[in-house]
Design a protein around this motif. Structure first.
Motif, PDB file in Angstrom:
ATOM      1  N   ASN A 171       0.745  -1.333   0.201  1.00  0.00           N
ATOM      2  CA  ASN A 171      -0.163   0.193  -0.087  1.00  0.00           C
ATOM      3  C   ASN A 171       0.798   1.202  -0.005  1.00  0.00           C
ATOM      4  N   PHE A 172       1.884   1.126   0.560  1.00  0.00           N
ATOM      5  CA  PHE A 172       2.884   2.255   0.778  1.00  0.00           C
ATOM      6  C   PHE A 172       4.294   2.073   0.157  1.00  0.00           C
ATOM      7  N   PRO A 173       4.484   2.056  -1.071  1.00  0.00           N
ATOM      8  CA  PRO A 173       5.847   2.070  -1.516  1.00  0.00           C
ATOM      9  C   PRO A 173       6.604   3.221  -1.123  1.00  0.00           C
ATOM     10  N   THR A 174       7.840   3.380  -1.214  1.00  0.00           N
ATOM     11  CA  THR A 174       8.553   4.406  -1.089  1.00  0.00           C
ATOM     12  C   THR A 174       8.498   5.389  -2.187  1.00  0.00           C
ATOM     13  N   ILE A 175       8.916   6.364  -1.897  1.00  0.00           N
ATOM     14  CA  ILE A 175       8.891   7.457  -3.001  1.00  0.00           C
ATOM     15  C   ILE A 175       9.718   7.117  -4.090  1.00  0.00           C
ATOM     16  N   GLY A 176      11.007   6.390  -3.617  1.00  0.00           N
ATOM     17  CA  GLY A 176      11.807   6.207  -4.728  1.00  0.00           C
ATOM     18  C   GLY A 176      11.058   4.737  -5.628  1.00  0.00           C
ATOM     19  N   GLU A 177      10.556   4.106  -5.023  1.00  0.00           N
ATOM     20  CA  GLU A 177       9.649   2.885  -5.581  1.00  0.00           C
ATOM     21  C   GLU A 177       8.520   3.341  -6.765  1.00  0.00           C
ATOM     22  N   MET A 178       8.013   4.280  -6.217  1.00  0.00           N
ATOM     23  CA  MET A 178       6.664   5.157  -6.902  1.00  0.00           C
ATOM     24  C   MET A 178       7.324   5.672  -8.269  1.00  0.00           C
ATOM     25  N   GLU A 179       8.431   6.525  -7.940  1.00  0.00           N
ATOM     26  CA  GLU A 179       9.221   7.367  -9.166  1.00  0.00           C
ATOM     27  C   GLU A 179       9.933   6.171 -10.043  1.00  0.00           C
ATOM     28  N   GLY A 180      10.204   4.868  -9.470  1.00  0.00           N
ATOM     29  CA  GLY A 180      10.707   3.817 -10.412  1.00  0.00           C
ATOM     30  C   GLY A 180       9.725   3.262 -10.898  1.00  0.00           C
ATOM     31  N   GLY A 181       8.466   3.583 -10.991  1.00  0.00           N
ATOM     32  CA  GLY A 181       7.259   2.656 -11.769  1.00  0.00           C
ATOM     33  C   GLY A 181       6.507   1.784 -10.934  1.00  0.00           C
ATOM     34  N   ILE A 182       6.660   1.754  -9.584  1.00  0.00           N
ATOM     35  CA  ILE A 182       5.753   0.679  -8.862  1.00  0.00           C
ATOM     36  C   ILE A 182       4.442   1.422  -8.211  1.00  0.00           C
ATOM     37  N   VAL A 183       3.418   0.759  -8.665  1.00  0.00           N
ATOM     38  CA  VAL A 183       2.151   1.215  -8.331  1.00  0.00           C
ATOM     39  C   VAL A 183       1.691   0.870  -6.892  1.00  0.00           C
ATOM     40  N   ALA A 184       1.246   1.675  -6.048  1.00  0.00           N
ATOM     41  CA  ALA A 184       0.782   1.513  -4.964  1.00  0.00           C
ATOM     42  C   ALA A 184      -0.675   0.774  -4.704  1.00  0.00           C
ATOM     43  N   GLY A 185      -0.703  -0.153  -3.939  1.00  0.00           N
ATOM     44  CA  GLY A 185      -2.032  -1.014  -3.656  1.00  0.00           C
ATOM     45  C   GLY A 185      -3.088  -0.293  -2.961  1.00  0.00           C
ATOM     46  N   ASN A 186      -4.179  -0.622  -2.734  1.00  0.00           N
ATOM     47  CA  ASN A 186      -5.125   0.063  -2.047  1.00  0.00           C
ATOM     48  C   ASN A 186      -6.066  -0.788  -1.348  1.00  0.00           C
ATOM     49  N   GLU A 187      -5.644  -2.097  -1.299  1.00  0.00           N
ATOM     50  CA  GLU A 187      -6.431  -3.181  -0.562  1.00  0.00           C
ATOM     51  C   GLU A 187      -5.560  -3.647   0.589  1.00  0.00           C
ATOM     52  N   ALA A 188      -6.216  -4.013   1.807  1.00  0.00           N
ATOM     53  CA  ALA A 188      -5.786  -4.905   3.161  1.00  0.00           C
ATOM     54  C   ALA A 188      -6.423  -5.912   3.054  1.00  0.00           C
ATOM     55  N   PRO A 189      -6.364  -6.938   2.423  1.00  0.00           N
ATOM     56  CA  PRO A 189      -6.941  -8.312   2.546  1.00  0.00           C
ATOM     57  C   PRO A 189      -6.669  -9.049   3.643  1.00  0.00           C
ATOM     58  N   CYS A 236      -6.703 -19.372   5.664  1.00  0.00           N
ATOM     59  CA  CYS A 236      -5.763 -20.657   5.725  1.00  0.00           C
ATOM     60  C   CYS A 236      -6.641 -21.892   6.449  1.00  0.00           C
ATOM     61  N   ASP A 237      -6.045 -23.083   6.342  1.00  0.00           N
ATOM     62  CA  ASP A 237      -6.723 -24.008   7.132  1.00  0.00           C
ATOM     63  C   ASP A 237      -6.358 -24.031   8.737  1.00  0.00           C
ATOM     64  N   PHE A 238      -5.505 -23.097   9.120  1.00  0.00           N
ATOM     65  CA  PHE A 238      -5.134 -22.978  10.532  1.00  0.00           C
ATOM     66  C   PHE A 238      -5.822 -21.612  11.113  1.00  0.00           C
ATOM     67  N   GLY A 239      -6.232 -20.766  10.192  1.00  0.00           N
ATOM     68  CA  GLY A 239      -6.631 -19.415  10.792  1.00  0.00           C
ATOM     69  C   GLY A 239      -6.447 -18.387   9.714  1.00  0.00           C
ATOM     70  N   THR A 240      -6.473 -17.120   9.857  1.00  0.00           N
ATOM     71  CA  THR A 240      -6.288 -16.167   8.949  1.00  0.00           C
ATOM     72  C   THR A 240      -5.030 -15.413   9.113  1.00  0.00           C
ATOM     73  N   VAL A 241      -4.654 -14.939   7.772  1.00  0.00           N
ATOM     74  CA  VAL A 241      -3.336 -14.322   7.643  1.00  0.00           C
ATOM     75  C   VAL A 241      -3.672 -13.009   7.008  1.00  0.00           C
ATOM     76  N   GLY A 242      -2.917 -12.038   7.447  1.00  0.00           N
ATOM     77  CA  GLY A 242      -2.633 -10.727   6.738  1.00  0.00           C
ATOM     78  C   GLY A 242      -1.313 -10.388   6.374  1.00  0.00           C
ATOM     79  N   MET A 243      -1.052  -9.679   5.454  1.00  0.00           N
ATOM     80  CA  MET A 243       0.325  -9.297   4.921  1.00  0.00           C
ATOM     81  C   MET A 243       0.462  -7.781   4.657  1.00  0.00           C
TER      82      MET A 243
END
Length: 331
Positions: free
Chosen positions: A140-158, A162-169
């Protein structure tokens, strides 16, 4: 009733309620000082990660976390990175999928990819025990350098099931933004995965406690520790100056409980269930981590038996009492 061998082995590997083994590897992908053909680069990276994974696979983990940019050599410029991932296509994902299926474990890792619209993304990918895609998170929050290098920020936080529970990243620089932390905390994932190139210091502890989650960090950097934390934010396993990996068992059948109104109830709970209940008090916090060691007794059921609120519900009740008080008063 007869089961195919693979299905039986997968069924047998699914952990008891709450009890899982997790691993983190904070290895640094090899650097390529001279340009070779891309397929050779991919071959070398696959061989490298095969060796790294062999450090933890004998312990039969349920979940393995690898770092941010785990297959992207640091010597590559943004232009070279894009050329590499176009030539690489899905080979690295297939490599990880084969390992996950072969060893019946979830594997998560950070990488660069082009999404379905052709946008460059800093992504975290989760593969399940069957080698299937279980989830993708875009930083969601690439560094300024990443975005200037072409990386596009995400906007979701899903959050992924899993079979043992839930996982966020979340990924690296994400850890600095409380608005993302608050979105994640609302979903209460059982585990937060943090593939990164920086440690984050006390922010790791902050996120674990705020999200009421176990927190696993895989940090790509020589000498930087990759750690596993409990929902109190305390380190329960860590890599070291000798080993770039850590592995431990965690128990998701647990809840944070505030001591307010609950001290006597917790003593009664412990008196009844004894060694089947673990109450971890870090001191100075006013909160404890209550864990059921009996896979047949869900922690929520045990807390309800003694009329013990988990910490999240207690704080929400405090908010409601405050709101009613303020509403009833005229200032």
């Amino acid at each position: 009733m007869k089961f195919p061998l693979l299905s039986f082995l997968l069924w047998w590997s699914i952990p008891l309620m709450g009890q899982i083994k997790v691993a983190t590897i904070g290895a640094v992908v090899p650097s390529f000082s001279h340009r070779t053909d891309w397929l050779t680069v991919v071959d070398e990276i696959e061989r490298y990660w095969d060796r790294q994974l062999q450090q933890v696979l004998p312990d039969r983990p349920d979940l393995i976390l690898l770092p941010e940019f785990f297959d992207i050599p640091s010597s590559f410029s943004p232009k070279t990175q894009k050329e590499y991932i176009q030539a690489r296509e899905d080979r690295i994902v297939r490599f990880v999928s084969e390992k996950a299926k072969q060893h019946s474990c979830y594997i998560a890792f950070g990488t660069l990819l082009l999404d379905e619209k052709g946008l460059l993304r800093n992504a975290a990918i989760l593969i399940d025990r069957y080698g299937k895609l279980a989830g993708v998170y875009y930083k969601n929050f690439p560094t300024i350098g990443e975005m200037e290098g072409g990386i596009v920020a995400g906007n979701e936080a899903p959050v992924f099931q899993c079979d043992f529970g839930t996982v966020g990243m979340v990924i690296c620089f994400d850890l600095n933004f409380e608005e993302l932390r608050d979105r994640m905390a609302e979903q209460h994932p059982d585990i937060l995965l943090f593939p990164s190139m920086y440690h984050g210091g006390h922010m790791q502890r902050n996120w674990a406690y705020a999200c009421r989650s176990f927190f696993i960090g895989a940090i790509s950097g020589a000498g930087t520790r990759s750690e596993i934390r409990d929902p109190l934010g305390e380190v329960v396993a860590s890599s070291s100056n000798y080993n770039n990996y850590a592995i431990t068992e965690i128990n998701l059948n647990s809840k944070l409980v505030h001591l307010g109104y609950n001290e006597g109830k917790l003593k009664a709970l412990k008196a009844k269930y004894g060694h089947q209940i673990q109450i971890k008090d870090p001191g100075n916090l006013g909160a404890v981590l209550v864990t059921s060691l009996d896979p047949n007794r869900p922690i929520d059921t045990i807390l309800k038996e003694f009329d013990i609120e988990n910490m999240h519900d207690y704080y929400n009740r405090s908010r409601a009492v405050r709101a009613n008080q303020i509403k009833s008063m005229s200032y």
